[in-house]
Design a protein around this motif. Structure first.
Motif, PDB file in Angstrom:
ATOM      1  N   TRP A 162       0.830  -1.205   0.000  1.00 19.24           N
ATOM      2  CA  TRP A 162       0.000   0.000   0.000  1.00 19.24           C
ATOM      3  C   TRP A 162       0.871   1.263   0.000  1.00 19.24           C
ATOM      4  O   TRP A 162       1.882   1.339   0.711  1.00 19.24           O
ATOM      5  CB  TRP A 162      -0.917   0.007   1.223  1.00 19.24           C
ATOM      6  N   SER A 163       0.416   2.248  -0.777  1.00 24.93           N
ATOM      7  CA  SER A 163       1.127   3.539  -0.848  1.00 24.93           C
ATOM      8  C   SER A 163       0.676   4.402   0.337  1.00 24.93           C
ATOM      9  O   SER A 163      -0.259   4.033   1.062  1.00 24.93           O
ATOM     10  CB  SER A 163       0.749   4.248  -2.146  1.00 24.93           C
ATOM     11  N   LYS A 214      -1.033   7.043   0.194  1.00 26.98           N
ATOM     12  CA  LYS A 214      -2.436   7.440   0.027  1.00 26.98           C
ATOM     13  C   LYS A 214      -3.353   6.303   0.488  1.00 26.98           C
ATOM     14  O   LYS A 214      -4.354   6.538   1.187  1.00 26.98           O
ATOM     15  CB  LYS A 214      -2.704   7.773  -1.441  1.00 26.98           C
ATOM     16  N   GLU A 215      -2.971   5.096   0.116  1.00 23.36           N
ATOM     17  CA  GLU A 215      -3.817   3.952   0.515  1.00 23.36           C
ATOM     18  C   GLU A 215      -3.798   3.761   2.036  1.00 23.36           C
ATOM     19  O   GLU A 215      -4.820   3.422   2.635  1.00 23.36           O
ATOM     20  CB  GLU A 215      -3.348   2.666  -0.201  1.00 23.36           C
ATOM     21  N   ALA A 219      -3.439   6.171   4.176  1.00 19.82           N
ATOM     22  CA  ALA A 219      -4.297   7.244   4.703  1.00 19.82           C
ATOM     23  C   ALA A 219      -5.765   6.886   4.492  1.00 19.82           C
ATOM     24  O   ALA A 219      -6.584   7.025   5.410  1.00 19.82           O
ATOM     25  CB  ALA A 219      -3.955   8.562   4.010  1.00 19.82           C
ATOM     26  N   ASP A 220      -6.086   6.389   3.316  1.00 18.54           N
ATOM     27  CA  ASP A 220      -7.475   6.011   3.012  1.00 18.54           C
ATOM     28  C   ASP A 220      -7.981   4.957   3.989  1.00 18.54           C
ATOM     29  O   ASP A 220      -9.180   4.853   4.253  1.00 18.54           O
ATOM     30  CB  ASP A 220      -7.588   5.443   1.586  1.00 18.54           C
ATOM     31  N   SER A 275      -3.256  12.598   6.209  1.00 18.17           N
ATOM     32  CA  SER A 275      -2.830  12.965   4.854  1.00 18.17           C
ATOM     33  C   SER A 275      -1.376  13.429   4.823  1.00 18.17           C
ATOM     34  O   SER A 275      -0.747  13.481   3.784  1.00 18.17           O
ATOM     35  CB  SER A 275      -3.748  14.038   4.299  1.00 18.17           C
ATOM     36  N   LYS A 276      -0.808  13.762   6.013  1.00 16.13           N
ATOM     37  CA  LYS A 276       0.600  14.184   6.033  1.00 16.13           C
ATOM     38  C   LYS A 276       1.523  13.024   6.378  1.00 16.13           C
ATOM     39  O   LYS A 276       2.710  13.211   6.633  1.00 16.13           O
ATOM     40  CB  LYS A 276       0.777  15.315   7.049  1.00 16.13           C
TER      41      LYS A 276
END
Lengths: 369, 352
Positions: free
Chosen positions: A219-220, A222-223, A225-226, A232-233
């Protein structure tokens, strides 16, 4: 252009990739084709041929395995040539080898599993395949075993003899195990808290894995965070009271996997329920072999509550009460497994079923057990 | 020679020595054949002694033509010749492949991972490669056939036993048609376990499910068994008469499948099962280990059957054992590594 999603063993991932119209990188396409368990070898070779034609300049970088950096086309050409040689080798009798077979067949509950049938040994591939095809099997494995060592060549086949894949042991050609050194990160539809079920082929009485997903290894940011691991930081999301995650270390590990990870690193972590009803956290191999699961067996139902909790749908009180409820139900089901050992009269005498021919009750009991 | 040394069970052997028991020729024949520790040569020597000790006589015909038209001497002569032929056959390479299993005390019988060999010698060499190996079974399997011949050997090659796929052989199968009633020291409610060679990966089975509280042996005088059974109503006069009839039948026509023992065993999850096993009552020994885990349920049942514990206490004991075991399992599976948290919520570690 071939639709490479049809080679995926997981229906959920295949559907997701079709939906997002995913374009496979050449290495990803080759890996997915290789891993397919239910597509004939001839179709896999056609797909490799298409990768070679469409990506003539693709390069396969040296990883931890025996192969050096080389054009992907060259690797795939050698790979196909070796597979064809091994198929021919398996089908040709040798004075220093004999054959045994296994069948992929249904157990009493209708679940498929691999069963080794090695009481009889055969001198030729034809005799061995003929004996195997007399059994009720979804697939057959014929193994040519060389005398006095660990060398073997195995063919996985459909009952009509169509070759699906080849496996060899004890040979070091630097190519045949090449795909073991790949590490690929395909998008999946899976989110934290999803219940997943393995589509691995079972051997013996091993049960399939049912896992509530925590996080995928690739997972990146963004993933993550999602899925509520970091904000988001990239900072751990403390508000959601979930496991804290060292995001910097995570990114470093991800980079390392891209450089030198192999297929044994294509993992995810999550929770399962063991046979005693305990919730256990573990790391699970081969994320590409998991599907979204909608129907859980009775002794795994507590995973529904855990899933809902991890998605933020229920709080701790309902989670714990649901866990207790499901655990007691599973214990009752286990207690009932022993009842078919007794006669109807015995069960009535012991007060487990009502006296006086309550056939319906008995039927229900037997159905449940 | 009293042939008692051939018994697999030390407890049965000791008891028979104590009561100065003398085997009949058929009993001796069976006991020698069933021995798992003696070599084939020692068994042959014992059979020869048997012939020397008893005048030759016509054996009683048993099921499936076993011992038909044989005296003790003629039967043993045919049996030896057939065994020798199988040994030769197993060692002679032919249209067949060899595979092996190995036995170590620590792990029991383990099947080799699918390796095949062309000759007996190559197979024996590979099987004996590990110095820990105590026994080896080499199986010669004929190609495209379910026929096999097998030899069980010590690592130095001394033969212990001969086997084959041959069925309906009235000589090689004859021992299965014997029924013998040999006295044992075991009483109703004793906790016993058969002496068996462990098979790898069946640890739980070995540890618990073989252990049982004895409730039946075929040679028990039915009335004596009923007298010490706390469920006094169990043996009615009708049932007693039927039991006597059954016993008379067994003595005349019984075979190894009638040599069963029965009792209660406990499963991994604590369920109590009616446990009956045939052909092996002579292999039973007292279970002397300290009962652990759910196996303690058997101790409670034993005390109850021997009228040393009442029914109410039996229920309470089983519940207490279950509670302890559940807690121990949680410590093994889920709580290790979380001792600090457990201290805070006052949950003490359950030591195994």
């Amino acid at each position: 252009m071939t639709d490479f999603t049809r080679f995926l063993n997981s229906k959920s991932i295949a559907e997701h990739l079709r939906k997002i119209d995913y374009r496979f990188e050449p290495e990803e396409a080759a890996f997915v084709v290789h891993e397919a368990r239910n597509v004939p070898l001839s179709e896999k070779h056609e797909a490799y041929g298409e990768i070679i034609a469409n990506y003539p300049d693709a390069v396969l970088k040296k990883r931890n395995g025996d192969f050096e950096t080389q054009p992907l086309a060259e690797f795939l050409t050698k790979f196909m040539m070796l597979e064809n040689e091994y198929v021919a080798e398996c089908k040709t009798p040798s004075p220093n080898a004999a054959y045994v077979y296994s069948v992929y067949t249904e157990d009493m509950d209708g679940n498929l599993f691999w069963f080794d049938e090695d009481d009889v040994i055969y001198g030729t591939y034809e005799e061995c395949f003929l004996a195997a095809s007399g059994e009720q099997a979804a697939k057959i494995r014929v193994a040519k075993r060389y005398f006095g060592g660990r060398e073997y060549v195995e063919l996985y086949l459909l009952p009509d003899g169509t070759v699906l894949s080849v496996d060899v042991g004890g040979k070091r050609d630097g190519i045949t195990d090449g795909f073991d050194w790949f590490w690929i990160s395909l998008p999946t539809p899976f989110r934290r808290g999803d219940i997943l079920r393995s589509v691995h082929e079972r051997k013996g009485d091993a049960s399939p894995d049912f896992v509530v997903l925590e996080k995928m290894i690739h997972w990146s940011g963004k993933e993550l965070a999602d899925n509520g691991f970091v904000d988001s930081k990239g900072k751990p999301d403390r508000d959601r009271k979930r496991n804290e995650l060292d995001f910097a270390a995570w990114e470093r590990a991800n980079l390392r996997h891209k450089e030198s990870g192999d297929s044994s690193d294509m993992n995810f972590d999550g929770f399962e329920i063991d046979s005693d009803g305990n919730v256990v956290w573990d790391v699970y191999m081969t994320y590409l072999d998991y599907e979204l699961c909608l129907d859980l067996p009775k002794d795994k139902k507590a995973l529904v509550a855990l899933s809902a909790f991890m998605k933020g749908e229920i709080a701790e009180d309902l989670l714990l009460n649901a866990y207790r409820h499901h655990t007691l139900r599973a214990a009752l089901a286990k207690a009932e497994e022993i009842l078919p050992l007794y006669t109807d009269a015995g069960l009535e005498t012991a007060g487990i079923t009502a006296r006086g021919g309550r056939d319906e009750e008995k039927r229900e009991l037997k159905d449940e057990t | 020679m009293d042939f008692i040394e051939f018994l697999n069970s030390k407890d049965v052997a000791e008891y028979l020595r104590k009561i100065n028991y003398k085997f009949t020729p058929e009993e001796a024949l069976y006991v020698i054949h069933e021995s798992r520790t003696c070599t084939l040569a020692q068994k042959r020597e014992a059979y020869t002694q048997l012939l020397a000790q008893f005048p030759d006589y016509k054996l009683m015909e048993r099921g499936f033509g076993a011992f038909k038209n044989h005296t003790l001497a003629s039967f043993l002569d045919t049996y030896f010749k057939k065994q020798d032929a199988l040994i030769d056959e197993c060692k002679r390479a032919g249209d067949a492949a060899y595979s092996f299993c190995t036995y170590t005390s620590a792990e029991g019988w383990i099947r080799d991972d699918g390796s095949l060999f062309r000759t007996f010698g190559e197979c024996l060499l590979a099987a004996g490669d590990d110095e820990e190996v105590e026994k080896i079974e080499i199986v010669k399997k004929y190609l495209s056939s379910d026929r096999f011949v097998s030899l069980t050997l010590r690592r130095d090659g001394t033969i212990l036993d001969v086997g084959s796929s041959e069925r309906d052989d009235e000589v090689m199968d004859a021992f299965e048609m014997l029924y013998v009633e040999i006295p044992t020291p075991f009483r109703f409610g004793d906790i016993v376990k058969p002496v068996r060679e462990k098979v790898w990966d069946s640890e739980f089975h070995e540890q618990y499910e073989d252990v049982c509280v004895l409730t039946y042996l075929p040679q028990w005088d039915e009335k004596a068994a009923a007298d010490c059974d706390p469920r006094e109503t169990r043996m009615s006069a009708e049932n007693y008469a039927e039991a006597v009839r059954q016993r008379e039948r067994r003595l005349k026509e019984g075979d190894e499948t009638d040599m069963l023992y029965a009792g209660y065993s406990v499963t991994e999850h604590g369920f109590v099962c009616d446990h009956s096993v045939w052909g092996t009552y002579l292999d039973l020994e007292y279970f002397r280990e300290e009962p652990a885990g759910r196996c303690r349920i058997l101790t409670a049942i034993s005390l109850y059957l021997k009228k040393k514990m009442n029914l109410e206490t039996l229920f309470a004991a089983v519940r207490a054992i279950e509670a302890e075991e559940t807690k121990r399992e949680l410590w093994e599976c889920s709580l290790q590594g979380y001792e600090e948290y457990m201290k805070q919520i006052k949950i003490e570690e359950e030591k195994p």
